[in-house]
Motif scaffolding. Structure first.
Motif, mmCIF file in Angstrom:
data_model
loop_
_atom_site.group_PDB
_atom_site.id
_atom_site.type_symbol
_atom_site.label_atom_id
_atom_site.label_comp_id
_atom_site.label_asym_id
_atom_site.label_seq_id
_atom_site.Cartn_x
_atom_site.Cartn_y
_atom_site.Cartn_z
ATOM 1 N N LYS A 220 23.494 -45.033 -48.088
ATOM 2 C CA LYS A 220 24.349 -43.910 -47.692
ATOM 3 C C LYS A 220 23.634 -42.614 -48.012
ATOM 4 C CE LYS A 220 28.723 -46.206 -47.783
ATOM 5 N NZ LYS A 220 30.073 -46.288 -48.256
ATOM 6 N N SER B 47 23.961 -34.452 -53.641
ATOM 7 C CA SER B 47 24.528 -35.693 -54.167
ATOM 8 C C SER B 47 23.696 -36.916 -53.810
ATOM 9 C CB SER B 47 25.961 -35.867 -53.662
ATOM 10 O OG SER B 47 25.955 -35.978 -52.250
ATOM 11 N N ASP B 48 22.896 -36.848 -52.749
ATOM 12 C CA ASP B 48 22.077 -37.996 -52.361
ATOM 13 C C ASP B 48 20.956 -38.266 -53.361
ATOM 14 O OD1 ASP B 48 23.659 -38.222 -50.143
ATOM 15 O OD2 ASP B 48 22.242 -37.248 -48.802
ATOM 16 N N GLU C 82 24.863 -48.618 -47.165
ATOM 17 C CA GLU C 82 25.530 -48.458 -45.868
ATOM 18 C C GLU C 82 25.552 -49.803 -45.134
ATOM 19 O OE1 GLU C 82 27.618 -46.382 -43.080
ATOM 20 O OE2 GLU C 82 26.797 -45.418 -44.851
ATOM 21 N N PRO D 168 29.114 -49.510 -56.025
ATOM 22 C CA PRO D 168 29.939 -49.085 -54.880
ATOM 23 C C PRO D 168 29.472 -47.733 -54.319
ATOM 24 C CG PRO D 168 31.314 -49.837 -56.696
ATOM 25 C CD PRO D 168 29.907 -49.772 -57.220
ATOM 26 N N GLY D 169 29.436 -47.657 -53.009
ATOM 27 C CA GLY D 169 29.091 -46.406 -52.339
ATOM 28 C C GLY D 169 27.612 -46.163 -52.163
#
Length: 160
Positions: free
Chosen positions: A143, A153-154, A129, A125-126
């Motif tokens: 994303k 965080s990427d 995109e 999840p997350g």
């Protein structure tokens, strides 16, 4: 092999000229395939490389190694081939593009299986995109900006 290379290049990219250069057989390709701005041109270039490798394999030559002689931005990769038993094989290219995309090109009859394998990585999840067909390829937009080289965080997406 020079004629084989020229025929594949004419079919998939177009050839402006052919010449001998030192000990090499050199083709000047149509357009600027190593410096492309559009997605369509980038896909076309990767299809050319995939078809060259696939055709060489069918003639008894496989990629043994790739070399980057220098790390300049305008330097190109060198493919080193070695003799092998001739074999018909399809090609697939999985590439990282822009700051947030993964693109699958080719795959022949196994393309759907490859798409499902790539898709299964994004079942977290997350992470994803969107995914969509793009001409002769399939793309997934992640994303964030995992290929931007920025910390944050990427990075977890790129590591995953």
């Amino acid at each position: 092999m020079e004629k084989v290379m020229e025929d594949v290049a004419r079919k998939h990219m177009g050839v402006e000229s052919v010449q001998k250069y030192c000990e090499a057989h050199e083709l000047t390709l149509s357009g600027h395939p190593w410096n492309v701005d559009s997605t369509e041109e980038a896909i076309k270039t990767r299809i050319l490389i995939g078809n060259l490798i696939m055709t060489f394999k069918s003639k008894g030559w496989e990629v043994a190694a790739t070399l980057d002689v220098s790390r300049k931005l305008d330097d190109k990769t060198v493919f080193v081939f070695r003799q092998c038993p001739p074999e018909q094989q399809q090609f697939a290219v999985l590439g990282f593009h822009w700051i947030d995309r993964i693109r699958l090109i080719g795959g022949g009859e196994g393309r759907e299986t490859l798409k499902q394998a790539v898709q299964s990585v994004f079942d977290v999840p997350g992470l994803l995109e969107e995914d969509f067909p793009n001409g002769d390829s399939h793309e997934w937009r992640l994303k964030g900006e995992p290929w931007s080289g920025q910390s944050g965080s990427d990075e977890r997406i790129a590591v995953h």
